[in-house]
Each structure stands twice: as C-alpha cells, then as structure tokens.
Write a protein that holds these residues in place. Structure first.
Motif, PDB file in Angstrom:
ATOM      1  N   VAL A 195       0.844  -1.194   0.000  1.00 35.98           N
ATOM      2  CA  VAL A 195       0.000   0.000   0.000  1.00 35.98           C
ATOM      3  C   VAL A 195       0.877   1.240   0.000  1.00 35.98           C
ATOM      4  O   VAL A 195       1.955   1.254   0.591  1.00 35.98           O
ATOM      5  N   ARG A 196       0.384   2.264  -0.665  1.00 34.48           N
ATOM      6  CA  ARG A 196       1.079   3.546  -0.719  1.00 34.48           C
ATOM      7  C   ARG A 196       0.649   4.393   0.467  1.00 34.48           C
ATOM      8  O   ARG A 196      -0.361   4.119   1.122  1.00 34.48           O
ATOM      9  N   ILE A 197       1.383   5.454   0.703  1.00 33.51           N
ATOM     10  CA  ILE A 197       1.158   6.276   1.894  1.00 33.51           C
ATOM     11  C   ILE A 197      -0.246   6.864   1.948  1.00 33.51           C
ATOM     12  O   ILE A 197      -0.852   6.936   3.015  1.00 33.51           O
TER      13      ILE A 197
ATOM     14  N   PRO B 279      12.141   3.777  -8.647  1.00 35.97           N
ATOM     15  CA  PRO B 279      12.890   4.985  -8.284  1.00 35.97           C
ATOM     16  C   PRO B 279      12.040   6.047  -7.588  1.00 35.97           C
ATOM     17  O   PRO B 279      12.537   6.766  -6.735  1.00 35.97           O
ATOM     18  N   LYS B 280      10.761   6.124  -7.930  1.00 36.85           N
ATOM     19  CA  LYS B 280       9.893   7.132  -7.326  1.00 36.85           C
ATOM     20  C   LYS B 280       8.669   6.505  -6.659  1.00 36.85           C
ATOM     21  O   LYS B 280       7.675   7.187  -6.426  1.00 36.85           O
ATOM     22  N   THR B 281       8.745   5.216  -6.356  1.00 33.00           N
ATOM     23  CA  THR B 281       7.600   4.526  -5.787  1.00 33.00           C
ATOM     24  C   THR B 281       7.983   3.865  -4.466  1.00 33.00           C
ATOM     25  O   THR B 281       8.813   2.966  -4.434  1.00 33.00           O
ATOM     26  N   THR B 282       7.365   4.348  -3.393  1.00 35.08           N
ATOM     27  CA  THR B 282       7.579   3.800  -2.056  1.00 35.08           C
ATOM     28  C   THR B 282       6.264   3.249  -1.555  1.00 35.08           C
ATOM     29  O   THR B 282       5.215   3.871  -1.709  1.00 35.08           O
ATOM     30  N   ALA B 283       6.313   2.063  -0.945  1.00 37.68           N
ATOM     31  CA  ALA B 283       5.101   1.438  -0.425  1.00 37.68           C
ATOM     32  C   ALA B 283       5.453   0.649   0.835  1.00 37.68           C
ATOM     33  O   ALA B 283       6.621   0.523   1.194  1.00 37.68           O
TER      34      ALA B 283
END
Length: 67
Positions: free
Chosen positions: A11-13, A44-48
């Motif tokens: 899940v994303r923020i 590179p630009k995706t944090t979960a």
C-alpha cells in the motif's frame, strides 16, 4: 464507508493515511523513529509498505488504546 486495506500486497502512503489518521510528516517522523514500519522501494519514485506490516501496526495501536 470505512477505508479498507487490500488483503495482501503493498500500500502507498495515501492509503495508509486513510486508515491511520495522522499527517504525512508525522507518518514519516514515525518511520524514521522506528515506531512505524519501514517502506519498500518498488521503483525509483515509488515507495510502499507491506500490507501485513500495516495490519500489525494497526493491531498494536488498537491494543495500546484499549489498554
């Protein structure tokens, strides 16, 4: 309708903050302090975050509130 998390995956923020009502900067401060789970870089630009880690966090927070 109450916000819900998927059964598995990541899940994303924005989804986390629908379920845990705190601000984005407070969330990141908790991650940095070790109070909240560490994220996973999916690109590179995706944090979960792993859904199971978020579910454990919610369970722990609920236990602390209930006493």
């Amino acid at each position: 309708m109450h916000p819900t998390l998927p059964d598995e995956g990541y899940v994303r923020i924005h989804k986390i903050l629908e379920v845990i009502p705190i601000g984005k900067s407070s969330w990141w401060a908790g991650v940095k302090a070790g109070k909240f789970p560490q994220p996973v870089k999916l690109g590179p630009k995706t944090t979960a975050w792993k859904v199971e880690d978020i579910r454990k966090l919610i369970e722990n927070l609920s236990r602390n509130i209930e006493g």
